[in-house]
Design a protein around this motif. Structure first.
Motif, mmCIF file in Angstrom:
data_model
loop_
_atom_site.group_PDB
_atom_site.id
_atom_site.type_symbol
_atom_site.label_atom_id
_atom_site.label_comp_id
_atom_site.label_asym_id
_atom_site.label_seq_id
_atom_site.Cartn_x
_atom_site.Cartn_y
_atom_site.Cartn_z
ATOM 1 N N GLY A 1 52.431 -82.531 -105.819
ATOM 2 C CA GLY A 1 51.775 -83.523 -106.662
ATOM 3 C C GLY A 1 50.401 -83.131 -107.168
ATOM 4 O O GLY A 1 49.645 -83.968 -107.644
ATOM 5 N N THR A 2 50.057 -81.839 -107.084
ATOM 6 C CA THR A 2 48.751 -81.361 -107.506
ATOM 7 C C THR A 2 48.925 -80.144 -108.416
ATOM 8 O O THR A 2 49.739 -79.270 -108.135
ATOM 9 N N CYS A 3 48.144 -80.084 -109.486
ATOM 10 C CA CYS A 3 48.179 -78.928 -110.376
ATOM 11 C C CYS A 3 47.630 -77.707 -109.638
ATOM 12 O O CYS A 3 46.587 -77.789 -108.983
ATOM 13 N N LYS A 4 48.342 -76.593 -109.740
ATOM 14 C CA LYS A 4 47.954 -75.350 -109.072
ATOM 15 C C LYS A 4 48.026 -74.198 -110.057
ATOM 16 O O LYS A 4 48.779 -74.223 -111.024
ATOM 17 N N ILE A 5 47.270 -73.172 -109.771
ATOM 18 C CA ILE A 5 47.317 -71.942 -110.556
ATOM 19 C C ILE A 5 48.353 -71.031 -109.927
ATOM 20 O O ILE A 5 48.288 -70.718 -108.743
ATOM 21 N N SER A 6 49.344 -70.613 -110.729
ATOM 22 C CA SER A 6 50.393 -69.714 -110.240
ATOM 23 C C SER A 6 50.035 -68.256 -110.437
ATOM 24 O O SER A 6 50.322 -67.418 -109.605
ATOM 25 N N LEU A 7 49.414 -67.960 -111.585
ATOM 26 C CA LEU A 7 49.103 -66.575 -111.896
ATOM 27 C C LEU A 7 47.918 -66.515 -112.843
ATOM 28 O O LEU A 7 47.874 -67.224 -113.842
ATOM 29 N N CYS A 8 46.974 -65.668 -112.503
ATOM 30 C CA CYS A 8 45.798 -65.461 -113.358
ATOM 31 C C CYS A 8 46.048 -64.318 -114.331
ATOM 32 O O CYS A 8 46.854 -63.430 -114.071
ATOM 33 N N ILE A 9 45.340 -64.335 -115.441
ATOM 34 C CA ILE A 9 45.369 -63.228 -116.385
ATOM 35 C C ILE A 9 44.564 -62.088 -115.764
ATOM 36 O O ILE A 9 43.456 -62.292 -115.299
ATOM 37 N N TRP A 10 45.133 -60.881 -115.726
ATOM 38 C CA TRP A 10 44.420 -59.748 -115.140
ATOM 39 C C TRP A 10 43.216 -59.433 -116.008
ATOM 40 O O TRP A 10 43.307 -59.481 -117.220
ATOM 41 N N PRO A 11 42.059 -59.162 -115.468
ATOM 42 C CA PRO A 11 41.705 -58.890 -114.076
ATOM 43 C C PRO A 11 41.070 -60.090 -113.359
ATOM 44 O O PRO A 11 40.334 -59.915 -112.408
ATOM 45 N N TYR A 12 41.335 -61.298 -113.798
ATOM 46 C CA TYR A 12 40.701 -62.473 -113.205
ATOM 47 C C TYR A 12 41.442 -62.951 -111.964
ATOM 48 O O TYR A 12 42.608 -62.634 -111.768
ATOM 49 N N ALA A 13 40.732 -63.741 -111.142
ATOM 50 C CA ALA A 13 41.304 -64.259 -109.901
ATOM 51 C C ALA A 13 40.775 -65.660 -109.644
ATOM 52 O O ALA A 13 39.670 -66.004 -110.043
ATOM 53 N N ASP A 14 41.581 -66.461 -108.961
ATOM 54 C CA ASP A 14 41.181 -67.815 -108.586
ATOM 55 C C ASP A 14 40.547 -67.750 -107.200
ATOM 56 O O ASP A 14 41.196 -67.950 -106.189
#
Length: 151
Positions: A97-110
């Motif tokens: 029930g919460t929005c999550k980041i699945s994949l970042c654009i390289w070279p960024y990170a969560d």
């Protein structure tokens, strides 16, 4: 015959006309007859009747992406709650029930695991990350593949 007459769920035999019953519908935990029409009163936990159609029941999974991906996620945690694109994000998802980041654009990170600011850290593959603003608590590596923990 315009209401349930205190009969709920599968016991509704006459809704709007004699012999018209309100059949069970997907993920609906409580149904009723109101103003001569079958209505969903309550959905199973983590489901929602987001389109208001009795026939398809509580069609929206509010706990996960339910086959939707990225900007198509439009019911996360509640009907109409979208998971918008955020900075540096390649793919989003709805988890529990919460929005999550699945994949970042390289070279960024969560680095901070906060959906609102997206993938705010930047990995540096060719130099150590000692106290760099680009690292922000992410694990980075140099060109030899050695890991460095950024502070």
């Amino acid at each position: 015959m315009t209401n349930s007459d205190m009969r709920l769920d599968s016991a509704i035999d006459h809704c709007g006309a004699c012999g018209v019953h309100c059949p069970r519908t997907a993920h609906a935990s409580l149904t009723a007859c109101q103003a001569g029409a079958c209505k969903i009163i309550q959905c199973d936990s983590a489901y929602g009747d987001c389109d208001g159609q009795y026939a398809n029941g509580c069609e929206a999974s509010l706990a996960d992406s339910d086959g939707q991906s990225d900007t198509e996620i439009d019911h996360c945690g509640a009907c109409g709650v979208r998971c918008p694109r955020t900075m540096g994000v390649n793919f989003t998802a709805c988890e529990a029930g919460t929005c999550k980041i699945s994949l970042c654009i390289w070279p960024y990170a969560d680095c901070d695991k906060q959906y609102a600011n997206g993938c705010e850290g930047k990995k540096n593959d060719f130099a150590p990350c000692y106290n760099s603003w680009e690292c922000q608590s992410c694990v980075c590596s140099n060109y030899f593949g050695q890991g460095f923990v950024c502070h």
